[in-house]
Design an enzyme around this catalytic site. Structure first.
Site, PDB file in Angstrom:
ATOM      1  CB  CYS A  62      -0.963  -0.003   1.191  1.00 31.71           C
ATOM      2  SG  CYS A  62      -0.197  -0.236   2.789  1.00 31.71           S
ATOM      3  CG  HIS A  63       4.161   3.859   1.835  1.00 35.39           C
ATOM      4  ND1 HIS A  63       5.526   3.997   1.730  1.00 35.39           N
ATOM      5  CD2 HIS A  63       3.698   5.064   2.219  1.00 35.39           C
ATOM      6  CE1 HIS A  63       5.868   5.232   2.054  1.00 35.39           C
ATOM      7  NE2 HIS A  63       4.774   5.898   2.352  1.00 35.39           N
ATOM      8  CG  PHE A  64       4.069   5.374  -2.485  1.00 38.22           C
ATOM      9  CD1 PHE A  64       3.107   6.237  -1.979  1.00 38.22           C
ATOM     10  CD2 PHE A  64       5.371   5.503  -2.044  1.00 38.22           C
ATOM     11  CE1 PHE A  64       3.451   7.237  -1.083  1.00 38.22           C
ATOM     12  CE2 PHE A  64       5.719   6.497  -1.147  1.00 38.22           C
ATOM     13  CZ  PHE A  64       4.766   7.362  -0.654  1.00 38.22           C
TER      14      PHE A  64
END
Length: 171
Positions: free
Chosen positions: A69-71
């Protein structure tokens, strides 16, 4: 103060449940927010200032939750998670010394990021030296720290502050 000078992942999970240093001791976060896999060394009189030191590690693999989720298409460990791990370790140190209450990060004087943790990395190493310990009505630890990825220093923090509170209702 605990007599142990190193801790396993199982010990750290027990700390998060209140089962390592006692039910009233500061707790580490559980599950995904626990950013430490082991404490290799902890003592009360080492480090640059002779007030204590901690060396701990986190194993890195591409399946860690934050890489998804990052990124998108640019996976990197959020810098705030490394910083939080340093605060976690200051609170752990205070619990190891026998403090009772709930740990809270109180601030940091200076933070520098000079690198990143990518999915292909293998290991993060945290090195903290305790600068000051306050055991009065307020229990507080102040430390300087570095974070390395695969032996290369990429983060540094000065004056990490953690307080231990018996009552956090007005915090």
């Amino acid at each position: 103060m605990s007599n142990a000078n190193s801790f396993t992942k199982e010990d750290l999970v027990a700390c998060g449940l209140g089962n390592l240093f006692g039910p009233n001791s500061p707790r580490l976060p559980k599950d995904n927010m626990l950013m430490i896999d082991r404490v290799l060394k902890i003592n009360a009189d080492g480090g640059e200032f002779g007030k204590g030191e901690i060396v701990a590690e986190l194993d890195i693999n591409p399946d860690l939750w934050f890489f998804d989720c990052h990124f998108a298409a640019d996976p990197v460990m959020p810098g705030c998670l490394g910083l939080d791990a340093m605060w976690q370790l200051v609170g752990f140190f205070l619990g190891w010394e026998g403090a009772e209450g709930k740990g809270r990060a109180l601030g940091v004087g200076e933070v520098k990021f000079t690198g990143q943790v990518l999915p292909e990395a293998k290991k993060v190493t945290y090195k903290l030296t305790i600068k000051r310990k306050v055991y009065r009505k307020l229990v507080m630890g102040i430390a300087d720290a570095t974070m390395e990825v695969d032996g290369r220093e990429i983060y540094s923090a000065k004056d990490l502050k953690v307080g231990i509170f018996t009552d956090t209702s007005s915090f």
